[in-house]
Design a protein around this motif. Sequence first.
Motif, short mmCIF file in Angstrom:
data_model
loop_
_atom_site.label_atom_id
_atom_site.label_comp_id
_atom_site.label_asym_id
_atom_site.label_seq_id
_atom_site.Cartn_x
_atom_site.Cartn_y
_atom_site.Cartn_z
N GLY A 83 0.78 -1.23 0.00
CA GLY A 83 0.00 0.00 0.00
C GLY A 83 0.81 1.27 0.00
N GLN A 84 2.10 1.20 -0.37
CA GLN A 84 2.95 2.38 -0.32
C GLN A 84 3.85 2.44 -1.54
N VAL A 85 3.85 3.55 -2.25
CA VAL A 85 4.78 3.78 -3.34
C VAL A 85 6.01 4.50 -2.80
N ASP A 86 7.17 3.99 -3.15
CA ASP A 86 8.44 4.63 -2.82
C ASP A 86 9.36 4.41 -4.02
N VAL A 87 9.31 5.33 -4.97
CA VAL A 87 10.02 5.16 -6.23
C VAL A 87 11.04 6.27 -6.39
N SER A 88 12.24 5.91 -6.77
CA SER A 88 13.35 6.87 -6.86
C SER A 88 14.06 6.71 -8.19
N GLY A 89 14.62 7.80 -8.68
CA GLY A 89 15.41 7.71 -9.90
C GLY A 89 15.44 9.00 -10.66
N ILE A 137 11.31 7.87 -14.90
CA ILE A 137 11.55 7.19 -16.18
C ILE A 137 12.47 6.00 -15.98
N VAL A 138 13.51 6.17 -15.19
CA VAL A 138 14.49 5.12 -14.91
C VAL A 138 14.74 5.13 -13.41
N GLY A 139 14.66 3.97 -12.76
CA GLY A 139 14.89 3.97 -11.33
C GLY A 139 14.51 2.67 -10.66
N SER A 140 14.06 2.77 -9.41
CA SER A 140 13.73 1.60 -8.60
C SER A 140 12.61 1.96 -7.64
N ASN A 141 11.72 0.98 -7.40
CA ASN A 141 10.59 1.22 -6.50
C ASN A 141 10.65 0.35 -5.24
N THR A 142 11.82 -0.13 -4.90
CA THR A 142 12.14 -1.03 -3.77
C THR A 142 11.76 -2.48 -4.06
N HIS A 143 11.01 -2.74 -5.10
CA HIS A 143 10.65 -4.11 -5.50
C HIS A 143 11.22 -4.46 -6.86
#
Length: 799
Positions: free
Chosen positions: A306-312, A322-328
């Motif tokens: 239930g939580q978005v944590d996306v970086s990049g 556009i390019v990165g990681s969402n912890t999964h």
Amino acid sequence: MRKAVRILSRLLIVLLLLGLVAAGVAWWLARGSLATLDGELALEGLAAPATVTRDALGLATVEAANEADAARALGFLHAQERYFEMDLLRRSAAGELSALFGPLALERDKEVRVHRLRARVDDSLRQIAGDRLPVLEAYRDGVNAGLLALERKPWPYYLLQAEPEPWTVPDIALVGYAMFFDLQDETNSRELALWRIREVVPAPLYDLIATDGSEWDAPLVGAARGNAVLPGPDVLDLRTLPMPGEGNGYDVSEPAAPGSNNFAVAGSRTADGRAIVANDMHLGLRAPNLWFRARMKYPDARAPGGQVDVSGFTLPGIPAVIVGSNTHVAWGFTNSYGDWLDFYRVEFTDADRLKYRVPDGVAALRVASEWIQVKGGDPVELKVRETRWGPITRELDDGSALALRWTAQLPGSLNFGLADLAWAGNLDQGLAVADTAGIPAQNLMMADRHGRIAWRLTAQMPERAGACAPQAPLRVADACRWAGWLPSTENPSVVDPADGVLWTANARVVDGEALALVGDAGYANGARARQIRDFLREKPVLSEQDLLALQMDDRALFLARWHQLLLDEAARSGSADLQAIAAASADWNGRASVDSAGYRLVRGWRLAVVERIQNGLTAPAQAALGEDFVMPDLPQMEAVAWPLLQSRPEHLLPRRFESWEMLLADAARELRGELEAAGPLAERRWGERNTARICHPLAGALPGLLRGPLCMPAEPLRGDGHMPLVQSPGFGASQRMVVSPGREAEGYGHMPGGQSGHPLSPFWGAGHAAWVRGEPTPFLPGEPAHRLALRPAGPAPEM
């Protein structure tokens, strides 16, 4: 005399004071367009409070109550730091640069406007936006709020004497289409040049010119092509074919086409089972950089837990990482160089050239008027003549014309499905998102936190139905048509490879039926891909540090045999030029290092040799076509040049030369003359030529003293095109990323040019030095140095 001196002194003082006042006014105006970094602001439309924090490099973290609020806050942030650059992107895709820059940009606008992308976006906006329209509208509103919140308009508009225009939802799509222009040849010029050559030279000669692989190939699927098999004199003899008149032919340079490297290692190849993705996207470099680094955090039931944590890396103008990681899941892209354009021959049936032949009879052209606004002048009308196969872009001597079909022109080529990667919980879910994403065709590299990795061609691929031979303009009699998009099940992929490694570097990735679907629009020589592949395969256990080291690998493996050839040729030749170059290359260390004269000399000599071979092979076409000849990019020419130099057949010797030895010596003579004009050969080091020129788009219009503050330092850069560390003065890794999903805090990130488009910002050029040196810097934003609280518009809360 004394009176004249006093008057002159006073005049100089007045001029100095006026200069200081002008500088002060300019500084005051520029300061007014700096982004707000700290404090509290009301943001219309927010459902709940949100925060934007920045670390010491300006890397941003957006925390919000939902996706729309996060998009609104990101739009605010993008506009405050990069509005002018966003404006350039939308205008470049729409053909609207002349409204800012005047007649200087008119010809480019005409080239772009023929595709009528703004009109196409307006017609298919709901399909492009899909169910993300509310998020796109929130982002649009955030952008406009961010622009209005600046005390004064962004500083470039003062230089251009222009006003910024509001942001719209169609503009978001146009920013996406700007990447189609950046990554693909919207004129299909290479295919046209090769077709014209094929029409006028013998088939065996064309096969050499258009060689499509070499011993350097390192595809994921299939084997290396190997070098070209040279035809015997009974099959092809250049001595019997025409050649052009006097002249040295056409210049040939190393390709600097948009590309990238990406590679992944599975959990089976790391010490603790983590999978890792590395990505560096090679594009033209500028200040500020194309990308903007950000972390987005908000609750969302669609995401795992239930939580978005996306970086990049975000692209200002689009509300997505556009390019990165969402912890999964972590992902990155390289350009595919598939064949996404076809010419159709238009056969007119009337004197007015308004009707043309189609398989079922005759059709009428559609003529659309595109009005181009030109700063300081009257609008210019461009009449675009469209066929069922796309707009007419070329007229032919026989009275027919060429229409150009490009995937970017078709509904479905672009959507914002890629943003759904923020919710992907594992590899399979990430690949499912990729299946429906509408982006310029890319090599997607992906890994998940369970140790799995995959490569997939992410593209909407056209289905060519009928007798299609897209290497030449298609005729009505071919009955070839684009029959919509192929299903995503046709997109090639490799999932969970047995050896635990994957790689792409703009070279050929597949073979056989998959390659027939993808096509070849001039994919790169495989040397870079092979160097990456071999590094990954040779080390049994890999880490983030290893992959960063691979990104920074400047070993000149591709040129090693050319260095030896230079030494051997100088030893047996009486050429003083060859001997001088060989002697000056004594510092050869097998790397494209800034202090190496040897690297520069060997590289330059090889390029001069290949130029002579390439001009020799295309000489019959140059003679036949005259001014219509265009030298195409031939990235696989090494596969022809090297076997020619090994066997040195007289029947394939370029006719300008009496022997192969003379050709090699002539290449050395030219190189020596060029370099010695600047001083001794041994002092002509690689860094002298490969010096950074990374500047703001407006820098070139300013005098030298004023240009400096708009550029990054002119530092010598190691690396080159045929190795993982791709760097040239204005081209290279627009970003670097090495990250394991779920372990983002241990990953690395680099970016040239900095986060802000404002030279007075603390984030102008921040992080650039680490990018130049390849020093490890964190993938995630660091500790907050600035905090901006955004609250819903309305009465301020009571304290």
